[in-house]
Motif scaffolding. Structure first.
Motif, PDB file in Angstrom:
ATOM      1  N   SER A  44      -5.469 -22.061 -15.034  1.00 23.02           N
ATOM      2  CA  SER A  44      -4.862 -20.761 -15.268  1.00 23.02           C
ATOM      3  C   SER A  44      -5.806 -19.953 -16.137  1.00 23.02           C
ATOM      4  O   SER A  44      -5.839 -20.112 -17.350  1.00 23.02           O
ATOM      5  N   GLY A  45      -6.648 -19.121 -15.491  1.00 28.11           N
ATOM      6  CA  GLY A  45      -7.609 -18.321 -16.246  1.00 28.11           C
ATOM      7  C   GLY A  45      -8.637 -19.152 -16.980  1.00 28.11           C
ATOM      8  O   GLY A  45      -9.017 -18.817 -18.091  1.00 28.11           O
ATOM      9  N   GLY A  46      -9.065 -20.257 -16.373  1.00 32.99           N
ATOM     10  CA  GLY A  46     -10.060 -21.114 -16.995  1.00 32.99           C
ATOM     11  C   GLY A  46      -9.482 -22.118 -17.979  1.00 32.99           C
ATOM     12  O   GLY A  46     -10.209 -22.840 -18.649  1.00 32.99           O
ATOM     13  N   GLU A  47      -8.169 -22.171 -18.073  1.00 30.16           N
ATOM     14  CA  GLU A  47      -7.505 -23.086 -18.994  1.00 30.16           C
ATOM     15  C   GLU A  47      -6.564 -23.994 -18.200  1.00 30.16           C
ATOM     16  O   GLU A  47      -5.842 -23.532 -17.318  1.00 30.16           O
ATOM     17  N   ALA A  48      -6.559 -25.282 -18.500  1.00 32.46           N
ATOM     18  CA  ALA A  48      -5.677 -26.220 -17.823  1.00 32.46           C
ATOM     19  C   ALA A  48      -4.257 -26.072 -18.360  1.00 32.46           C
ATOM     20  O   ALA A  48      -4.045 -26.132 -19.565  1.00 32.46           O
ATOM     21  N   LYS A  49      -3.309 -25.867 -17.463  1.00 33.95           N
ATOM     22  CA  LYS A  49      -1.902 -25.707 -17.837  1.00 33.95           C
ATOM     23  C   LYS A  49      -1.041 -26.635 -16.997  1.00 33.95           C
ATOM     24  O   LYS A  49      -1.306 -26.857 -15.827  1.00 33.95           O
ATOM     25  N   MET A  50       0.005 -27.160 -17.605  1.00 39.20           N
ATOM     26  CA  MET A  50       0.977 -27.954 -16.866  1.00 39.20           C
ATOM     27  C   MET A  50       1.935 -27.004 -16.161  1.00 39.20           C
ATOM     28  O   MET A  50       2.340 -25.989 -16.716  1.00 39.20           O
ATOM     29  N   ARG A  51       2.305 -27.369 -14.904  1.00 33.72           N
ATOM     30  CA  ARG A  51       3.294 -26.590 -14.177  1.00 33.72           C
ATOM     31  C   ARG A  51       4.088 -27.542 -13.284  1.00 33.72           C
ATOM     32  O   ARG A  51       3.573 -28.580 -12.858  1.00 33.72           O
ATOM     33  N   PRO A  52       5.345 -27.185 -12.993  1.00 35.78           N
ATOM     34  CA  PRO A  52       6.141 -28.029 -12.099  1.00 35.78           C
ATOM     35  C   PRO A  52       5.488 -28.106 -10.721  1.00 35.78           C
ATOM     36  O   PRO A  52       4.909 -27.124 -10.246  1.00 35.78           O
TER      37      PRO A  52
END
Length: 75
Positions: A44-52
């Motif tokens: 997400s915009g170069g950043e790792a994010k957790m998502r369902p």
């Protein structure tokens, strides 16, 4: 299992499809919690994010995936 400071706990593991057919992981259950959610790591915009996980996760024959606090990867 990894307990958060408040509000949730995480579990990580390995799933291996030992069948000769593709399988689809659509949900999970455990007696340890009344609610289980499947999440993935996404950019997400170069950043790792957790998502369902949206929908289901396919696993081809003789393959699988593993999960860890840092990522979910094919194996």
């Amino acid at each position: 299992m990894k307990a958060a400071d408040k509000g949730m706990t995480a579990a990580f593991g390995v799933l291996v499809n030992t069948t000769g057919s593709a399988i689809t992981v659509a949900s999970a259950v455990t007696p340890a919690s009344p609610k289980v959610e499947l999440h993935e790591v996404a950019d997400s915009g170069g950043e790792a994010k957790m998502r369902p996980v949206q929908g289901a996760s396919p696993s081809p024959p003789a393959a699988g995936w593993s999960s860890s606090p840092a990522a979910t990867t094919s194996c």
